[in-house]
Design an enzyme around this catalytic site. Structure first.
Site, PDB file in Angstrom:
ATOM      1  N   LYS A 107      -3.359   7.832 -10.364  1.00  0.00           N
ATOM      2  CA  LYS A 107      -1.959   8.139 -10.021  1.00  0.00           C
ATOM      3  C   LYS A 107      -1.088   8.022 -11.263  1.00  0.00           C
ATOM      4  O   LYS A 107      -1.259   7.093 -12.063  1.00  0.00           O
ATOM      5  CB  LYS A 107      -1.491   7.164  -8.945  1.00  0.00           C
ATOM      6  CG  LYS A 107      -0.082   7.424  -8.422  1.00  0.00           C
ATOM      7  CD  LYS A 107       0.287   6.420  -7.325  1.00  0.00           C
ATOM      8  CE  LYS A 107       1.640   6.665  -6.729  1.00  0.00           C
ATOM      9  NZ  LYS A 107       1.994   5.676  -5.685  1.00  0.00           N
TER      10      LYS A 107
ATOM     11  N   SER B 218       3.271   7.653  -1.180  1.00  0.00           N
ATOM     12  CA  SER B 218       3.653   8.386  -2.368  1.00  0.00           C
ATOM     13  C   SER B 218       2.465   8.808  -3.215  1.00  0.00           C
ATOM     14  O   SER B 218       2.598   9.648  -4.098  1.00  0.00           O
ATOM     15  CB  SER B 218       4.579   7.517  -3.215  1.00  0.00           C
ATOM     16  OG  SER B 218       3.871   6.350  -3.641  1.00  0.00           O
TER      17      SER B 218
ATOM     18  N   SER C  46       1.656   3.295   0.490  1.00  0.00           N
ATOM     19  CA  SER C  46       1.321   4.533  -0.222  1.00  0.00           C
ATOM     20  C   SER C  46      -0.144   4.732  -0.579  1.00  0.00           C
ATOM     21  O   SER C  46      -0.482   5.784  -1.125  1.00  0.00           O
ATOM     22  CB  SER C  46       2.159   4.651  -1.483  1.00  0.00           C
ATOM     23  OG  SER C  46       3.467   4.970  -1.130  1.00  0.00           O
TER      24      SER C  46
HETATM   25  N1  GLN Z   1       7.148   5.290   1.645  1.00  0.00           N
HETATM   26  C1  GLN Z   1       7.416   4.002   1.090  1.00  0.00           C
HETATM   27  C2  GLN Z   1       8.607   4.090   0.174  1.00  0.00           C
HETATM   28  O1  GLN Z   1       9.079   5.177  -0.047  1.00  0.00           O
HETATM   29  C3  GLN Z   1       6.202   3.493   0.412  1.00  0.00           C
HETATM   30  C4  GLN Z   1       6.133   3.701  -1.033  1.00  0.00           C
HETATM   31  C5  GLN Z   1       4.940   3.097  -1.681  1.00  0.00           C
HETATM   32  O2  GLN Z   1       4.114   2.434  -1.054  1.00  0.00           O
HETATM   33  N2  GLN Z   1       4.833   3.313  -2.972  1.00  0.00           N
HETATM   34  O3  GLN Z   1       9.080   3.092  -0.325  1.00  0.00           O
END
Ligand code: GLN
Length: 503
Positions: free
Chosen positions: A79, A154, A178
């Site tokens: 990532k 994400s 995420s």
């Molecule tokens: N969807 C969550 C957020 O936008 C999770 C993000 C993540 O785990 N990086 O904060």
């Protein structure tokens, strides 16, 4: 024979038998990616020079008849929030479009030392903020099961890369779900280890007290093989758990040896979280979870329902703490030290302002505003401090449940993948995607998502959570479940085609 879609142990066999070299395997992946990623946009950057160098090193070990390291020749996608030295690291943001780090993140470095071959950096929501990958400043990642649908976020690029077979392992980060949520939406395994088990050094922070590095794989065994390598104390991360506090029972290399012994789940006590099942989930998701409960029961687990009333506060607590930490972490992007700079600005303040104005997208801006608000004097006690207290109460509620239960379960995501654009106008609806994954981040618990069914040909995930440092138990249960079912064996259409194609 196709070299795509192989597991870690299959790659090891190919190398040992000399049926394929690590360079052959890497080349086959690049040919496939160059043909297919035009439609999925999983990668922001391919790291071909590095991959071929790493693959050649593996091949020279094979030629010399040396012992191979545990991940020799295994294609890895990373990532784009985890540093790989000398390659662009954008975090999916324009503000870092020209940034290249000078060192490797510890998790990445450990995988490299174990012989993994870095295929490329994957697309993600800007600074890991999002649940659909539609917040990337570069491209929308498509779900390889159906290109009209989001892969989740994400870490959507990593999830899509692993599901499509562009890599055997993909690294993601999980701050509010995420890794697990996109794993669920893409029909693969995603694991978030106990907070502090895997180093965060070289991970560009979203919310430091919530950030976890975790792997995507197409099976639980590969998740164990990957975590066994990454779960190591790191003096560069002050929250990394010291080796002596990890417990011998948590040694994941020994779990690998014990896997053949796992035949059932007799004696395991599992609680189904009442507040995260039933109403609020899509009927197809609910049906798959009920079926999973039957499977776990048939494996000998004792299952009952547990009520965790504090879980309903997880989402509001997270959306106070996450923006608070994010606003502080993002303060460093000011045009001075990293990334882009507005060179036409007339003075320092206007340079800061215009750089941040043009560099950040809508979601980071929203969180910077929310975060600075909840941290400002007068509001700190009312929001930030209160949220921290509720976080503690939620953690205690989990501790209580784990006095009588080994694990708790619920769906990973209340829905299967949704279509592009369906939730972009409504941030609250988007935030709901992580309702079941956020509690484990707030409490720092090990949690995994494993495939448990399909609805309209789109995958569904089952989530197991355990007490801190009980990663082994979470993985054992997930492994037994996977062995008793066929869901993980079913690959997305894109990968099925690539597996059938001639090399
Ligand atoms: N969807 C969550 C957020 O936008 C999770 C993000 C993540 O785990 N990086 O904060």
């Amino acid at each position: 024979m196709s070299l795509i879609g192989k597991s870690i142990s299959e790659i090891n066999k190919l190398l040992m038998s000399k049926e394929a070299s690590a360079v052959d395997i890497a080349q086959a992946h690049y040919t496939y990616i160059e043909n297919s990623d035009k439609s999925t946009h999983a990668f922001l950057c391919l790291t071909k020079d590095l991959a071929l160098k790493q693959a050649k090193q593996v091949d020279s070990l094979v030629a010399a008849g040396s012992m191979l390291p545990p991940l020799a020749g295994v294609p890895l996608a990373v990532k784009d929030v985890l540093c790989v030295s000398n390659y662009p690291n954008t975090c999916g943001s324009k503000i870092l479009e020209n940034f290249a780090p000078i060192y490797d993140a510890t998790a990445v470095k450990l995988l490299f030392e174990a012989g993994a071959v870095c295929i490329g950096k994957t697309n993600c929501d800007e600074f890991a903020m999002g649940s659909s990958n539609e917040n990337s400043a570069y491209a929308k990642v498509a779900n390889p099961w159906n290109l009209d649908y989001v892969p989740g976020g994400s870490s959507g690029g990593s999830a899509a890369a692993c599901a499509a077979g562009y890599a055997t392992i993909a690294l993601g980060t999980d701050t509010g779900g995420s890794v697990r949520q996109p794993a669920s939406l893409c029909g693969i395994v995603g694991m978030k280890p106990t907070y502090g088990l895997v180093s965060r050094f070289g991970l560009i922070a979203l919310a430091s007290s919530l950030d976890h590095v975790g792997p995507f794989t197409r099976g639980v065994e590969d998740a164990i093989r990957t975590l066994a390598v990454m779960a190591k104390h790191d003096p560069h991360d002050s929250t990394s758990i010291p080796e002596k506090s990890r417990g011998e029972e948590n040694n994941l290399f020994s779990l690998l040896n014990d896997l053949p012994k796992i035949k059932n789940l007799k004696g395991l006590k599992i609680g189904v979280i009442k507040e995260l099942t039933g109403e609020g989930n899509e009927p197809g998701v609910e049906a798959a979870i009920n079926k999973a409960i039957e499977t776990l029961t048939s494996l000998g687990a004792k299952i009952d329902t547990v009520s965790m009333p504090k879980v309903k506060y997880a989402l509001p607590v997270y959306y106070i703490l996450n923006p608070a930490e994010a606003s502080s972490n993002l303060a460093r992007y000011d045009g001075v030290k990293y990334g882009i700079r507005d060179k036409d600005a007339q003075d320092l303040l206007s340079m800061y302002l215009s750089t941040r104005q043009t560099g950040f997208g809508a979601e980071p801006k929203r969180r910077i505003m929310l975060g600075t608000y909840v941290l400002s004097s007068g509001y700190y006690d009312a929001y930030y401090k209160k949220a921290q207290r509720v976080r503690r109460l939620l953690t205690e509620e989990f501790n209580d449940v784990f006095k009588s239960h080994d694990l708790v379960i619920c769906p990973t995501s209340p829905t299967t993948a949704f279509k592009f654009g369906e939730r972009t106008d409504d941030p609250l609806k988007m935030y709901m995607a992580d309702i079941a994954s956020i509690p484990a981040d707030l409490a720092g618990l090990p949690a995994i998502s494993v495939p448990c069914g399909f609805e309209n040909s789109m995958p569904i995930g089952l989530q197991f959570m355990g007490a801190p440092l009980n990663d082994r138990r979470v993985l054992e249960a997930a492994y037994a479940f996977e062995k008793a079912t066929d869901f993980a064996k079913k690959h997305c259409p894109l990968l099925q085609q690539a597996e059938l194609a001639k090399a």
